[in-house]
Design a protein around this motif. Structure first.
Motif, PDB file in Angstrom:
ATOM      1  N   LYS A 363       0.811  -1.214   0.000  1.00 40.35           N
ATOM      2  CA  LYS A 363       0.000   0.000   0.000  1.00 40.35           C
ATOM      3  C   LYS A 363       0.845   1.265   0.000  1.00 40.35           C
ATOM      4  O   LYS A 363       0.416   2.310  -0.511  1.00 40.35           O
ATOM      5  CB  LYS A 363      -0.905  -0.012   1.244  1.00 40.35           C
ATOM      6  CG  LYS A 363      -2.037   0.996   1.199  1.00 40.35           C
ATOM      7  CD  LYS A 363      -3.094   0.583   0.213  1.00 40.35           C
ATOM      8  CE  LYS A 363      -4.302   1.511   0.298  1.00 40.35           C
ATOM      9  NZ  LYS A 363      -5.293   1.193  -0.748  1.00 40.35           N
ATOM     10  N   LEU A 364       2.059   1.206   0.558  1.00 40.31           N
ATOM     11  CA  LEU A 364       2.884   2.403   0.663  1.00 40.31           C
ATOM     12  C   LEU A 364       3.259   2.968  -0.701  1.00 40.31           C
ATOM     13  O   LEU A 364       3.587   4.146  -0.830  1.00 40.31           O
ATOM     14  CB  LEU A 364       4.144   2.086   1.483  1.00 40.31           C
ATOM     15  CG  LEU A 364       4.999   3.273   1.931  1.00 40.31           C
ATOM     16  CD1 LEU A 364       4.191   4.243   2.779  1.00 40.31           C
ATOM     17  CD2 LEU A 364       6.222   2.785   2.688  1.00 40.31           C
ATOM     18  N   GLU A 366       1.367   3.692  -3.057  1.00 43.12           N
ATOM     19  CA  GLU A 366       0.408   4.700  -3.501  1.00 43.12           C
ATOM     20  C   GLU A 366       0.804   6.101  -3.052  1.00 43.12           C
ATOM     21  O   GLU A 366       0.665   7.065  -3.815  1.00 43.12           O
ATOM     22  CB  GLU A 366      -0.987   4.357  -2.986  1.00 43.12           C
ATOM     23  CG  GLU A 366      -1.572   3.108  -3.613  1.00 43.12           C
ATOM     24  CD  GLU A 366      -3.016   2.874  -3.219  1.00 43.12           C
ATOM     25  OE1 GLU A 366      -3.714   2.172  -3.968  1.00 43.12           O
ATOM     26  OE2 GLU A 366      -3.442   3.395  -2.164  1.00 43.12           O
ATOM     27  N   SER A 367       1.295   6.237  -1.803  1.00 41.58           N
ATOM     28  CA  SER A 367       1.679   7.557  -1.317  1.00 41.58           C
ATOM     29  C   SER A 367       3.008   8.009  -1.912  1.00 41.58           C
ATOM     30  O   SER A 367       3.216   9.193  -2.169  1.00 41.58           O
ATOM     31  CB  SER A 367       1.747   7.556   0.213  1.00 41.58           C
ATOM     32  OG  SER A 367       2.699   6.617   0.670  1.00 41.58           O
ATOM     33  N   TRP A 368       3.922   7.062  -2.158  1.00 45.60           N
ATOM     34  CA  TRP A 368       5.218   7.419  -2.731  1.00 45.60           C
ATOM     35  C   TRP A 368       5.077   7.854  -4.189  1.00 45.60           C
ATOM     36  O   TRP A 368       5.704   8.812  -4.619  1.00 45.60           O
ATOM     37  CB  TRP A 368       6.188   6.237  -2.627  1.00 45.60           C
ATOM     38  CG  TRP A 368       6.989   6.232  -1.370  1.00 45.60           C
ATOM     39  CD1 TRP A 368       6.518   6.345  -0.107  1.00 45.60           C
ATOM     40  CD2 TRP A 368       8.412   6.090  -1.242  1.00 45.60           C
ATOM     41  NE1 TRP A 368       7.540   6.274   0.800  1.00 45.60           N
ATOM     42  CE2 TRP A 368       8.722   6.119   0.144  1.00 45.60           C
ATOM     43  CE3 TRP A 368       9.451   5.926  -2.135  1.00 45.60           C
ATOM     44  CZ2 TRP A 368      10.004   6.004   0.633  1.00 45.60           C
ATOM     45  CZ3 TRP A 368      10.749   5.799  -1.646  1.00 45.60           C
ATOM     46  CH2 TRP A 368      11.017   5.847  -0.288  1.00 45.60           C
ATOM     47  N   GLN A 370       2.136   8.511  -5.806  1.00 46.26           N
ATOM     48  CA  GLN A 370       0.993   9.370  -6.091  1.00 46.26           C
ATOM     49  C   GLN A 370       0.074   8.792  -7.151  1.00 46.26           C
ATOM     50  O   GLN A 370      -0.415   9.492  -8.040  1.00 46.26           O
ATOM     51  CB  GLN A 370       1.488  10.765  -6.527  1.00 46.26           C
ATOM     52  CG  GLN A 370       2.283  11.506  -5.461  1.00 46.26           C
ATOM     53  CD  GLN A 370       1.440  11.825  -4.228  1.00 46.26           C
ATOM     54  OE1 GLN A 370       0.490  12.596  -4.320  1.00 46.26           O
ATOM     55  NE2 GLN A 370       1.782  11.236  -3.108  1.00 46.26           N
ATOM     56  N   ASP A 416       6.586  11.747  -5.885  1.00 39.69           N
ATOM     57  CA  ASP A 416       5.788  12.679  -5.085  1.00 39.69           C
ATOM     58  C   ASP A 416       6.461  14.045  -4.955  1.00 39.69           C
ATOM     59  O   ASP A 416       5.961  14.943  -4.285  1.00 39.69           O
ATOM     60  CB  ASP A 416       5.501  12.100  -3.699  1.00 39.69           C
ATOM     61  CG  ASP A 416       6.750  11.939  -2.841  1.00 39.69           C
ATOM     62  OD1 ASP A 416       7.855  12.269  -3.320  1.00 39.69           O
ATOM     63  OD2 ASP A 416       6.627  11.471  -1.695  1.00 39.69           O
TER      64      ASP A 416
END
Length: 659
Positions: A363-364, A366-368, A370, A416
């Motif tokens: 899941k991480l 997605e934030s890295w 974007q 990001d």
């Protein structure tokens, strides 16, 4: 002969009926034993599969340094555990296999046949039917041929994390053996009854009673073959139970006869249980029961109507669910714990195939990056990474796809828009034939660690500067290893060099202590370590050039839970100048007192709060009090009210700053 003709047919009928009843009872018990064994095998297969999958998921994260990769680490642990596992029963065993090149390769040492050389089985062969189903992704039980061509009852489960299958199996012959034996016994008894039927029939009442008792004993013996509790009840009142039922509830067998089955049901479920008994139909359900000691146990109840002793009754089979529920709860807790850990790990985890294409990611990502995982999975690395980042990583990617484990740290800009320090681990996925199938990528954001390291370095430099300014050093003695650590300033205080010295030790420290002070320094150290006394003292040291300095030391003792000394940590400050100042002050005070005591005047010093802080010898005589009663006392108390009132205007004047 007439008697034989008269009684032969009834005796024969009774013998046949006895054998049929025995066969029916054995058949019912066989079905029960078969179902028990099927459930047991299912629980074994499912629990082993869940455990292996949990280990595999753990190894995916933490066993990256294993030579052959995480899967090999998992398989190695399973094989090691299996070497100590002898199987269950006479023929039961637990097997693990994978499908490769349309062959079934068995991973674990098998119990039967050639135990060392486990030959593969063609996937399309009629053999190894349970394992073929497991490797096809199916979960359940089956009666079929195993790898030897022997009919077995087997539970099969896929292990998707390892692309393997698990089978727990036992030969049907072993399950049937006790019932075949029981059938032979019944047949023999039937033949015996047929042979002596006439004589037994003559004594009808006695023989009938004996046969009834024999039948009941046979039923009890057969029911005791299963680990389940069995009870026969009429209108809810128990008329027969087996030993397992009595043990389950903590009673002796005679105590249970005549008890109501609903007496064992907890109040909140008694109404439902009563309705089930009243319906008198075959039923299966779970409930909570009371034991003799008042404790509760969860049970699975299978109940059905029967005819027993010529009357309509019900038979109930009970299975204690305590261990099953405890195991299920443990598995759920383990899986939830594992999920909680992985969901919160600040590590990017992905699998990349030989085409440099993402096949899985956590899941991480997605934030890295974007973007949702759906836009990452299936894409190549050069489509996901920034061009400059991909160019920097290309060499490491090629090395990983060549079978080399790679670790690197760098600073890079990620999609990001943030520059991050990162630590990358590329772990190749190598198949059994040596071909690299892809690699696992683990990426950690170590930006905070880098910043913390720099801050610690800054703080360390600040601490060293503060110690230099305050001429104070710190030290720590490890009682476990016997080592002694000095700070840089402490080396300077003792006139030593931390660059050329072999390192401090206790003997070297004591050699620096002035020989006249060593005894009380050693005594203080021993008292602190042995009796928990405070260590705070001043002593002299002698530098290598003969200079004598005075230091002040304080330390605390650190102990374990058992009270054993682990470490002693303290500070050492050079107080030579302070001691010299104190001595000069004492000398000055002594000189002042000698002068003032020689003058024929009453001399005193009063502070702003009108309290005496100094008096000379003549003042002591004049007041007629000892010095402790004068110093700290007020003018009013020492002079008396009348004199103080006369002098008060002058006192106010002088305390305002005028003579």
């Amino acid at each position: 002969m007439d008697n034989l003709k008269q009684y032969g047919i009834p005796v024969l009928i009774m013998a046949v009926v006895t054998m049929v009843l025995g066969a029916v009872a054995i058949g019912g018990l066989y079905d029960t034993a078969f179902e028990v064994e099927r459930r047991r095998l299912t629980e074994i297969a499912q629990s082993r599969a869940s455990l292996i999958e949990a280990v595999a998921r753990f190894d995916q994260i933490y066993s990256g340094n294993y030579p052959d990769g995480e899967k090999a680490a998992t398989v190695s642990q399973v094989i090691d555990a299996h070497e100590r596992y002898q199987g269950f029963g006479e023929t039961g065993e637990f097997v693990l296999a994978r499908r490769q090149d349309e062959q079934i390769f068995f991973i674990l040492r098998r119990r039967h046949g050639d135990r060392k050389n486990t030959k593969p089985v063609p996937f399309g062969s009629p053999l190894a039917e349970p394992m073929r189903r497991a490797l096809s992704g199916h979960s359940g039980t089956v009666v079929g041929l195993d790898y030897r061509g022997v009919s077995v009852l087997a539970a099969h489960e896929p292990v998707s994390v390892l692309d393997m299958g698990i089978v727990a199996k036992i030969d049907l012959a072993e399950i049937r053996a006790p019932f075949i034996k029981a059938g032979l016994i019944v047949a023999g008894l039937g033949l015996l009854i047929l042979t002596v039927g006439t004589a037994l029939f003559v004594a009808a009442s006695k023989a009938g009673s004996q046969r009834l008792r024999d039948s009941e004993e046979r039923y009890r013996a057969l029911s005791d073959l299963t680990g389940e509790g069995v009870a026969i009840h009429e209108n809810g009142i128990i008329v027969e139970v087996n030993q397992a039922y009595a043990k389950m509830y903590g009673y002796d067998l005679p105590e249970l006869i005549g008890k109501a089955v609903l007496d064992f049901t907890v109040p909140e479920e008694s109404q439902t249980a009563a309705e089930r008994v009243a319906r008198n139909v075959s039923d299966t359900y779970e409930s909570e029961s009371f034991r003799k000691d008042g404790s509760q146990i969860p049970v699975e109840i299978k109940s059905a109507p029967v005819v027993y002793q010529g009357r309509k009754m019900r038979v109930s089979r009970l299975r204690d669910l305590t261990e099953a529920r405890r195991a299920a709860a443990a598995i759920r807790d383990s899986e939830q714990l594992f999920k909680n850990i992985t969901d919160n790990l600040p590590v990017l985890i992905a699998y990349i195939d030989r085409d440099e294409r993402y096949r899985s990611a956590n899941k991480l990502f997605e934030s890295w990056y974007q973007k949702p995982l759906s836009e990452i999975i299936g894409r190549q690395m050069n489509e996901t990474l920034l061009p400059e980042s991909y160019a920097e990583l290309k060499n490491s990617i090629d090395r990983a796809l060549a079978g080399e484990a790679v670790m690197r740290e760098d600073e890079a800009k990620i999609p990001d828009g943030v520059y991050r320090y990162r630590r990358l681990h590329y772990l190749p996925d190598v198949a059994e034939d040596g071909q690299v199938m892809g690699f696992y990528a683990l990426v950690e954001d170590i930006s905070d660690i880098r910043r913390a390291t720099r801050e610690l370095e800054r703080q360390g430099a600040s601490l060293e500067e503060a110690q230099r300014i305050g001429n104070m050093g710190n030290w720590e003695r490890d009682f476990t290893t016997g080592t002694l650590h000095w700070s840089a300033q402490l080396y300077r205080i003792f006139g030593q060099s931390n660059l050329t010295s072999d390192g401090p030790n206790r003997q070297g420290f004591m050699a620096l202590v002035h020989e006249d002070d060593r005894h009380f320094v050693q005594a203080g150290l021993d008292a602190a370590a042995e009796g928990d006394a405070p260590y705070s003292l001043d002593h002299r040291i002698v530098l290598t050039d003969g200079t004598v300095r005075v230091v002040h030391e304080e330390a605390v003792v650190i102990r374990d839970e058992a009270g054993r000394v682990l470490r002693m940590a303290g500070t050492t400050q050079d107080i030579t100048e302070h001691k010299q100042t104190e001595q000069a002050l004492r000398d000055s005070e002594q000189q002042l007192r000698m002068v003032t005591d020689a003058l024929p005047l009453v001399i005193s010093y009063i502070d702003a709060e009108e309290r005496y802080q100094f008096v000379n010898l003549l003042a002591v005589k004049w007041f007629g009090k000892p010095i402790p009663d004068i110093i700290g006392n007020s003018l009013a108390n020492n002079l008396g009210p009348e004199t103080y009132a006369k002098l008060q205007p002058f006192i106010v004047e002088v305390l305002s700053g005028r003579e």
